[in-house]
Design an enzyme around this catalytic site. Structure first.
Site, short mmCIF file in Angstrom:
data_model
loop_
_atom_site.label_atom_id
_atom_site.label_comp_id
_atom_site.label_asym_id
_atom_site.label_seq_id
_atom_site.Cartn_x
_atom_site.Cartn_y
_atom_site.Cartn_z
N HIS A 76 0.86 -1.19 0.00
CA HIS A 76 0.00 0.00 0.00
C HIS A 76 0.88 1.23 0.00
O HIS A 76 1.82 1.33 0.80
CB HIS A 76 -0.91 0.03 1.23
CG HIS A 76 -1.78 1.25 1.25
ND1 HIS A 76 -2.94 1.34 0.50
CD2 HIS A 76 -1.64 2.44 1.87
CE1 HIS A 76 -3.48 2.52 0.69
NE2 HIS A 76 -2.71 3.22 1.51
N ASP A 157 -15.34 1.88 6.63
CA ASP A 157 -14.34 2.84 6.17
C ASP A 157 -14.81 3.59 4.93
O ASP A 157 -14.54 4.77 4.76
CB ASP A 157 -13.00 2.15 5.89
CG ASP A 157 -12.01 3.16 5.36
OD1 ASP A 157 -11.67 4.08 6.13
OD2 ASP A 157 -11.62 3.09 4.18
N ARG A 164 -15.07 12.01 5.99
CA ARG A 164 -13.85 12.73 6.38
C ARG A 164 -13.40 13.67 5.26
O ARG A 164 -12.88 14.75 5.51
CB ARG A 164 -12.74 11.74 6.73
CG ARG A 164 -12.99 11.02 8.05
CD ARG A 164 -12.04 9.83 8.20
NE ARG A 164 -10.64 10.23 8.06
CZ ARG A 164 -9.70 9.46 7.53
NH1 ARG A 164 -9.97 8.25 7.09
NH2 ARG A 164 -8.47 9.89 7.43
N SER A 179 -7.99 3.46 8.73
CA SER A 179 -8.64 3.38 7.42
C SER A 179 -7.84 2.46 6.48
O SER A 179 -8.38 1.53 5.88
CB SER A 179 -8.74 4.80 6.84
OG SER A 179 -9.04 4.78 5.48
N LYS A 183 -8.75 -1.89 5.54
CA LYS A 183 -8.95 -2.41 4.18
C LYS A 183 -7.90 -3.45 3.85
O LYS A 183 -8.19 -4.49 3.26
CB LYS A 183 -8.88 -1.26 3.16
CG LYS A 183 -10.14 -0.40 3.17
CD LYS A 183 -10.02 0.80 2.27
CE LYS A 183 -9.06 1.81 2.82
NZ LYS A 183 -9.28 3.18 2.40
N1 URA Z 1 -6.02 6.51 2.29
C1 URA Z 1 -6.98 5.79 2.90
O1 URA Z 1 -7.36 4.73 2.45
N2 URA Z 1 -7.49 6.31 4.03
C2 URA Z 1 -7.10 7.48 4.58
O2 URA Z 1 -7.60 7.87 5.61
C3 URA Z 1 -6.10 8.19 3.90
C4 URA Z 1 -5.57 7.67 2.77
#
Ligand code: URA
Length: 435
Positions: A76, A157, A164, A179, A183
């Site tokens: 990621h 999320d 957000r 967050s 995932k």
């Molecule tokens: N990427 C995400 O998936 N979540 C966040 O809060 C910020 C960047």
């Protein structure tokens, strides 16, 4: 909510309740936005963040990759300009027998999304069923898949991130870490490598903030039994020589052909080495380089693209209009600001302002020099690409002050050369390293 307003801890039961109730629609958006803001102001301790992450994972399904018969690893990136690394990285890692389930997103704002990049390949489809994902990763598939994350993964999320985004509560370490990790853990890979970007083009503008985010995420992974490593990498200038969808795919294919810009190749190799090591299949840098040079990673790429309806041999879209910025003087390029290039690419049509907006496949910025390079007055530094020439003026305004050339003997030139020579990886973090 009152507990956080008064800077007290949230109990496990309070966290479980609020995340579940919000996902079901039983907590109103304004209540959740007040809580998100209270968390941004008051913070959360590690146990609270871990519980919040776990509650978001439990809000949906968790993929089970245990039956694949091979180890799996995922990567990621916290997002940057010109960050096309997933494209060569996933096939490179899969070429060594490690499955790579790369569930990705579309871009919003100045950073591009991996799916937007791949959608510039004629015919390529981002949406796959769970069964199709498993067959891509199984013994008869390419071993890597890059596709859209389905709505069933961490739905809490999905709602919270959208909220957000509109309430100024994105830049907050507990919420970013939970967050991302909810995932990624729900995706089910056994190992995860995080590329935490630092600099003008990144969420985290300084090393201290990036370090804290990385440590928080590495610790959350350890709690969930996932082998997580993190690299902190430079995002003060774009990665590679392109920012924009088809332009970046072209550069990724160059890397898969054994060529490509040094920084993109270097980061691809560094992340591949971490993913393979974390998955229990360590591979040395020479062997990784060889897999780019001899076509092993390219074979996986071609199969991966074909299996998702794309034609790996089709010409990529090219924007019909270009505009060129040239070097103002002889000297050394000392600044090429990542954020400014990202905003320029976005204004040219490569990115979107609102979810669901279309993007131009051919739009973006092509760079002809990197910080630390010697340049001559009048030499092209940037080519802007778009289908709409009326976009050039706003893109040029984004670049005001963002491209700086200094005398070859100046201290700025020496610093730029030194920084370029150091590569993009600034620091490495693994569990136990103060997490
Ligand atoms: N990427 C995400 O998936 N979540 C966040 O809060 C910020 C960047």
């Amino acid at each position: 909510m009152a507990a956080k307003r008064e800077r007290r801890r949230l109990s496990d039961a309070q966290i479980d309740w609020v995340v579940d109730a919000y996902t079901r629609g039983a907590v109103a958006e304004e209540q959740m936005s007040a809580l998100a803001m209270a968390i941004c102001m008051g913070g959360m301790d590690h146990a609270e963040i871990a519980r919040w992450t776990d509650a978001m994972i439990r809000s949906g399904e968790r993929m089970d990759l245990s039956g694949l018969g091979r180890p799996t690893a995922d990567k990621h990136s916290t997002g940057g300009v010109g960050d096309k690394i997933t494209l060569p990285l996933a096939p490179l890692v899969a070429a060594f027998g490690v499955g790579v389930p790369q569930l990705s997103g579309r871009g919003l704002g100045h950073t591009g999304g991996t799916l937007d990049k791949l959608e510039s390949i004629p015919g390529w489809r981002a949406d796959l069923t769970g069964g199709q994902i498993m067959s891509m990763l199984g013994p008869h598939g390419p071993g890597a898949v890059i596709c859209a994350a389905g709505p069933g993964l961490a739905p809490a999320d999905r709602r919270l991130y959208a909220l957000r985004d509109t309430t100024g509560t994105v830049p907050c370490i507990p919420l970013i870490a939970s967050s991302i990790m909810s995932k990624k853990i729900a995706e089910g890979a056994g190992a995860l490598v995080l590329d935490v970007k630092v600099g003008s083009g990144a969420f985290m503008k300084d090393l201290d903030g990036a370090r804290e985010l990385a440590r928080t995420m590495v610790a959350l992974g350890a709690d969930a039994g996932v082998a997580v490593r993190a690299l902190l990498t430079d995002m003060s200038t774009p990665l590679g020589l392109t920012a924009g969808n088809a332009l970046e795919v072209r550069e990724a294919v160059e890397v898969l052909s054994g060529a490509g810009p040094d920084d993109v190749v270097g980061l691809t190799l560094a992340l591949a080495a971490e993913m393979l090591d974390a998955a229990g299949r360590p591979v040395g840098p020479d062997e990784l380089r060889a897999a780019l040079a001899d076509g092993r990673a390219m074979d996986v790429w071609r199969e991966m693209i074909r299996r998702q309806g794309g034609d790996p041999d089709a010409p990529l879209p090219v924007a019909p209009e270009t505009d060129t910025l040239t070097a103002p003087a002889d000297g050394v390029l000392v600044t090429l600001d990542a954020l400014a290039v990202g905003v320029a690419a976005w204004r040219l049509g490569a990115g979107r302002a609102r979810r669901g907006d279309p993007v131009q496949a051919g739009a973006g910025v092509e760079m002809h020099a990197k910080p630390g390079d010697a340049v001559r007055a009048g030499q092209p530094l940037l080519t802007l690409h778009t289908a709409d020439p009326e976009r050039f003026a706003r893109a040029r305004r984004a670049l005001d002050g963002a491209v700086v050339v200094a005398g070859p003997d100046s201290p700025e030139a020496a610093r730029a050369r030194e920084r370029a020579g150091a590569g993009v990886v600034l620091e490495r973090l693994a569990p136990g390293a103060g997490a």
